[in-house]
Design a protein around this motif. Structure first.
Motif, PDB file in Angstrom:
ATOM      1  N   PRO A 116      15.311  72.749  46.886  1.00 12.20           N
ATOM      2  CA  PRO A 116      15.776  73.680  47.911  1.00 12.20           C
ATOM      3  C   PRO A 116      17.289  73.828  47.836  1.00 12.20           C
ATOM      4  O   PRO A 116      17.958  73.141  47.067  1.00 12.20           O
ATOM      5  CB  PRO A 116      15.364  72.981  49.212  1.00 12.20           C
ATOM      6  N   ALA A 117      17.812  74.715  48.636  1.00 10.80           N
ATOM      7  CA  ALA A 117      19.264  74.866  48.703  1.00 10.80           C
ATOM      8  C   ALA A 117      19.873  73.619  49.336  1.00 10.80           C
ATOM      9  O   ALA A 117      19.178  72.794  49.926  1.00 10.80           O
ATOM     10  CB  ALA A 117      19.608  76.097  49.544  1.00 10.80           C
ATOM     11  N   ASP A 118      21.192  73.485  49.194  1.00 10.38           N
ATOM     12  CA  ASP A 118      21.869  72.363  49.819  1.00 10.38           C
ATOM     13  C   ASP A 118      21.611  72.370  51.317  1.00 10.38           C
ATOM     14  O   ASP A 118      21.331  73.398  51.929  1.00 10.38           O
ATOM     15  CB  ASP A 118      23.396  72.450  49.591  1.00 10.38           C
TER      16      ASP A 118
ATOM     17  N   HIS B  56      20.708  64.679  43.642  1.00  6.90           N
ATOM     18  CA  HIS B  56      20.819  63.228  43.659  1.00  6.90           C
ATOM     19  C   HIS B  56      19.497  62.627  43.183  1.00  6.90           C
ATOM     20  O   HIS B  56      18.435  63.238  43.340  1.00  6.90           O
ATOM     21  CB  HIS B  56      21.136  62.727  45.077  1.00  6.90           C
ATOM     22  N   LEU B  57      19.586  61.412  42.625  1.00  2.00           N
ATOM     23  CA  LEU B  57      18.392  60.778  42.075  1.00  2.00           C
ATOM     24  C   LEU B  57      18.378  59.305  42.437  1.00  2.00           C
ATOM     25  O   LEU B  57      19.379  58.604  42.260  1.00  2.00           O
ATOM     26  CB  LEU B  57      18.373  60.927  40.550  1.00  2.00           C
ATOM     27  N   LEU B  58      17.240  58.839  42.951  1.00  2.00           N
ATOM     28  CA  LEU B  58      16.980  57.407  43.113  1.00  2.00           C
ATOM     29  C   LEU B  58      15.936  57.040  42.077  1.00  2.00           C
ATOM     30  O   LEU B  58      14.848  57.627  42.057  1.00  2.00           O
ATOM     31  CB  LEU B  58      16.445  57.084  44.516  1.00  2.00           C
ATOM     32  N   VAL B  59      16.274  56.105  41.207  1.00  5.86           N
ATOM     33  CA  VAL B  59      15.318  55.725  40.161  1.00  5.86           C
ATOM     34  C   VAL B  59      15.187  54.210  40.119  1.00  5.86           C
ATOM     35  O   VAL B  59      16.145  53.496  39.876  1.00  5.86           O
ATOM     36  CB  VAL B  59      15.716  56.315  38.779  1.00  5.86           C
ATOM     37  N   GLN B  60      13.971  53.757  40.425  1.00  9.63           N
ATOM     38  CA  GLN B  60      13.667  52.331  40.327  1.00  9.63           C
ATOM     39  C   GLN B  60      13.184  52.051  38.913  1.00  9.63           C
ATOM     40  O   GLN B  60      12.227  52.661  38.439  1.00  9.63           O
ATOM     41  CB  GLN B  60      12.602  51.925  41.341  1.00  9.63           C
ATOM     42  N   ALA B  61      13.879  51.117  38.259  1.00 16.35           N
ATOM     43  CA  ALA B  61      13.537  50.765  36.881  1.00 16.35           C
ATOM     44  C   ALA B  61      13.454  49.255  36.794  1.00 16.35           C
ATOM     45  O   ALA B  61      14.460  48.561  36.963  1.00 16.35           O
ATOM     46  CB  ALA B  61      14.600  51.301  35.918  1.00 16.35           C
ATOM     47  N   GLY B  62      12.265  48.755  36.563  1.00 19.89           N
ATOM     48  CA  GLY B  62      12.043  47.316  36.538  1.00 19.89           C
ATOM     49  C   GLY B  62      12.828  46.619  35.440  1.00 19.89           C
ATOM     50  O   GLY B  62      13.248  47.232  34.455  1.00 19.89           O
TER      51      GLY B  62
ATOM     52  N   SER C  52      28.187  64.756  49.371  1.00 19.06           N
ATOM     53  CA  SER C  52      28.392  66.200  49.515  1.00 19.06           C
ATOM     54  C   SER C  52      29.321  66.751  48.439  1.00 19.06           C
ATOM     55  O   SER C  52      29.546  67.957  48.366  1.00 19.06           O
ATOM     56  CB  SER C  52      28.981  66.514  50.901  1.00 19.06           C
ATOM     57  N   ASP C  53      29.855  65.861  47.599  1.00 23.73           N
ATOM     58  CA  ASP C  53      30.871  66.299  46.648  1.00 23.73           C
ATOM     59  C   ASP C  53      30.490  66.041  45.194  1.00 23.73           C
ATOM     60  O   ASP C  53      30.941  66.739  44.300  1.00 23.73           O
ATOM     61  CB  ASP C  53      32.192  65.569  46.977  1.00 23.73           C
ATOM     62  N   LYS C  54      29.674  65.017  44.955  1.00 22.76           N
ATOM     63  CA  LYS C  54      29.323  64.625  43.596  1.00 22.76           C
ATOM     64  C   LYS C  54      27.799  64.567  43.431  1.00 22.76           C
ATOM     65  O   LYS C  54      27.060  64.444  44.404  1.00 22.76           O
ATOM     66  CB  LYS C  54      29.877  63.225  43.275  1.00 22.76           C
ATOM     67  N   THR C  55      27.357  64.614  42.173  1.00 25.67           N
ATOM     68  CA  THR C  55      25.969  64.290  41.863  1.00 25.67           C
ATOM     69  C   THR C  55      25.892  62.784  41.664  1.00 25.67           C
ATOM     70  O   THR C  55      26.658  62.220  40.881  1.00 25.67           O
ATOM     71  CB  THR C  55      25.502  65.000  40.584  1.00 25.67           C
TER      72      THR C  55
ATOM     73  N   VAL D  29      25.100  68.495  51.539  1.00 27.98           N
ATOM     74  CA  VAL D  29      24.567  67.400  50.742  1.00 27.98           C
ATOM     75  C   VAL D  29      23.450  67.916  49.841  1.00 27.98           C
ATOM     76  O   VAL D  29      22.580  68.668  50.276  1.00 27.98           O
ATOM     77  CB  VAL D  29      24.049  66.256  51.655  1.00 27.98           C
ATOM     78  N   LEU D  30      23.482  67.501  48.587  1.00 26.96           N
ATOM     79  CA  LEU D  30      22.478  67.935  47.625  1.00 26.96           C
ATOM     80  C   LEU D  30      21.116  67.321  47.955  1.00 26.96           C
ATOM     81  O   LEU D  30      21.043  66.234  48.526  1.00 26.96           O
ATOM     82  CB  LEU D  30      22.890  67.505  46.213  1.00 26.96           C
TER      83      LEU D  30
END
Length: 668
Positions: free
Chosen positions: A438-440, A43-49, A399-402, A445-446
């Protein structure tokens, strides 16, 4: 952060060049991070102004991903931008790029069924309260409904989408005359117009498409509530992710009124013959009595009378449903639309009453009261909403998707933890840059990463944050004279060019009235004077204009250039102390050993303030001032958290300095 060898950077370069844009470092970094998240299964959190070009930064890697990707937005404005501008231009650029012919450029838009015109309702009529089909409504709405019907027929003839957003101007009530919800729908197999159905055609197109653009609410219904709405997909990009928790909560909130029960009973009486519809009507009377005896606001302990009434409604609705005759094929195998709609009403009443009667600790229950400014009394409604939604998101989506979450405001208080926790990601599961994933986790959850790709704007040079430290802290009685005078002095120095963001409609109207009197040479507009698009248009066209408003202006207005050189925020936008859901969440956080005020109230305020301050600088040439009239931003202990959530503007508490700066901008 691992880098991607997916070819995303060359294609991004081709796309930006073809669109006549300028490639930015933050955009490239974000595109690579999104591609890597898809490849690595993180999963990715990306702050983009603002101004980063984040749409292309996630669309390009989504296009190159080998499986279907869903793009979910919070607002129609962004959805329109993606579908009508960004995606078509990107597809054209890809087609002309080396190897572009091998890329699947198919895409589709998918919305809830009620967002599409229903050809059955248009051609066969609308069931009335007795279930009989009636043709055209009479009165003031008839002309609009006829226009909507004509538009829908032309859409069907021309192969259009039949989407509400493309329809002639109308109200919610008028649109309901030409649309159905999922319970009212006869189903494609039983509907004589199933082959032409706009909603079904949209789903079929989505089944054939690589990219699907939808909204947060539909994503929540599909992924979290388990109602299949979206074709199978591998990854999802959630844009405007700062809105996700609120939209998921909204999708999981149910309501029940006495009128809902009465209408369901009335519609059932012509269909059900065993008297169960009459019993449902009697249950409505019991619910009415219970509402009268219940105080408005949050219901922490279910009163006996209300609990008994809800159980009565639940049981009567269940019995009524059981009494409905089996669906039998009519002429040509068609279903009875009146019966389908009536049964759908009873099903809704049953489901909502059952959930409310259960009185679960995981739900918050409250009885609404009409706003004090309403001249006509609105009947009370009972509401139920989830106490939190992060658990459902964690279990059903993460837990199911990226999932890629992106927004201009994801870092609150200087880090991602507040937002990550609210959407079901734990700070302990974060992978730092340069570290291997690391592993799930134990529950599947990824892991997740968080990156801030920055902004193309130089906030320290382009913007001033002014905190009016000399003013008194805001009180419960609205704006006081010193605050109104401060607003006038700032607006006068800016010679208009002001967007005022207020915590209440009453405060916005009081400020507008004061400025109109004190500065009659300027044009002062207040939210409610006209429709928001009309107000925004007038604001943009005349620099010597002031626009004051509430929540929808905090997040939904994009006015680059000299139009807006001053943004006024009247007070820190904490949730109201009597807000049933927010107060319940705050108390639950305290009970769990956390700091409810910081986790709920301060986080809510930080998000809104970041969004509000973001109205000021929209391009690299914009200049201006964000003026906060609440001294607590620099005097209270939580002020540092709030300030760290704002863009890095140059800060001052000197009113004379700010007025001089505004005057220079106005004369320049």
């Amino acid at each position: 952060m691992p880098t991607s060898d997916s070819g995303v950077t060359p294609l991004l370069h081709e796309a930006v060049t073809a669109l006549g844009g300028q490639e930015r470092t933050g955009q490239v970094r974000m595109a690579e991070a999104v591609a890597s998240a898809f490849t690595e299964g993180e999963h990715l959190l990306v702050q983009a102004g603002t101004g980063t070009g984040k749409s292309l930064a996630y669309l390009v890697p989504s296009l190159l991903h080998d499986q279907r990707v869903v793009i979910a937005t919070a607002t129609l404005a962004l959805q329109h931008q993606l579908v009508e501008r960004d995606i078509p231009r990107l597809m054209s650029a890809v087609a002309g790029a080396p190897g572009g012919s091998k890329v699947d450029t198919s895409y589709a838009v998918l919305k809830g069924r009620s967002n599409y015109a229903c050809l059955h309702r248009i051609r066969e009529g609308v069931p009335d309260d007795q279930g009989a089909l009636v043709d055209v409504p009479v009165g003031s709405m008839a002309e609009t409904v006829l226009e909507l019907r004509g538009w829908a027929e032309k859409e069907a003839e021309d192969g259009g989408s039949g989407e509400r957003d493309n329809a002639p101007r109308h109200t919610d009530r008028e649109w309901r005359q030409v649309s159905v919800n999922h319970r009212e729908c006869l189903g494609a197999a039983k509907c004589p117009f199933g082959q032409e159905c706009f909603a079904e055609l949209a789903r079929e197109k989505a089944q054939r498409s690589h990219l699907i653009v939808t909204n947060h609410s539909l994503l929540a219904i599909d992924a979290i509530e388990g109602v299949p709405m979206i074709p199978e997909y591998d990854a999802v990009v959630i844009d405007e992710a700062h809105e996700l928790t609120a939209r998921v909560t909204q999708a999981a909130t149910d309501e029940l009124s006495v009128n809902d029960v009465e209408r369901a009973a009335r519609r059932s009486q012509r269909i059900v013959e065993d008297g169960s519809a009459d019993a449902l009507a009697e249950a409505a009377d019991a619910l009415s009595d219970a509402f009268e005896a219940t105080m408005a606001g949050r219901i922490e302990r279910m009163p006996d009378q209300l609990g008994e009434a809800l159980a009565l409604v639940r049981d009567a609705a269940r019995t009524c449903l059981s009494a409905y005759p089996r669906e039998s094929a009519g002429d040509g195998g068609e279903a009875d639309p009146g019966r389908t709609q009536a049964k759908g009403m009873v099903q809704d009443v049953f489901a909502n009453a059952e959930r409310m009667a259960a009185d679960l600790e995981s739900d918050v229950l409250w009885l609404s009261e009409p706003p004090p400014h309403m001249s006509t009394r609105i009947p009370p409604r009972l509401h139920v909403a989830p106490l939190q939604v992060w658990g459902q998101m964690r279990d059903k989506l993460l837990s199911d998707k990226t999932v890629v979450f992106t927004s201009a405001t994801l870092m609150l208080g200087g880090d991602f933890n507040a937002v990550a926790s609210s959407i079901g990601l734990k700070p302990t599961e974060r992978v730092e840059d340069g570290a291997a994933a690391p592993a799930d986790t134990a529950d599947g959850v990824l892991p997740w990463r968080g990156i801030d790709v920055g902004s193309p704007f130089d906030y320290g040079q382009q913007a001033i944050l002014y905190v009016a430290r000399h003013l008194p802290p805001p009180g419960r009685d609205g704006l006081v004279k010193s605050q109104l005078d401060e607003i006038c002095e700032l607006v006068d120095a800016a010679d208009g060019r002001t967007l005022g963001l207020f915590s209440s409609r009453r405060a916005a109207e009081a400020a507008a009235e004061h400025v109109r009197t004190a500065l009659p040479h300027l044009t002062t507009l207040a939210q409610g004077d006209a429709q928001l698009p009309e107000l925004a248009k007038q604001f943009v066209e005349d620099p010597h204009t002031i626009l004051f408003g509430t929540l929808s202006l905090w997040q939904g207005l994009d006015v680059p250039g000299d139009t807006c050189q001053l943004v006024i925020i009247d007070r820190i936008p904490f949730p109201r102390p009597d807000d049933p859901l927010m107060s319940a969440r705050q108390r639950a956080a305290d009970k769990a050993g956390g700091n409810g005020f910081m986790q709920v109230a301060a986080t809510h305020a930080a998000l809104l303030m970041a969004q509000g301050a973001g109205r000021l600088i929209r391009t690299t040439t914009d200049r201006g001032v964000v003026a906060v009239l609440d001294p607590r931003l620099v005097t209270a202990r939580y002020g540092g958290f709030l300030k760290a959530s704002l863009p890095p503007m140059w800060t001052t508490t000197d009113p004379a300095l700010v007025r001089k700066a505004l005057a220079r901008l106005a004369s320049g």
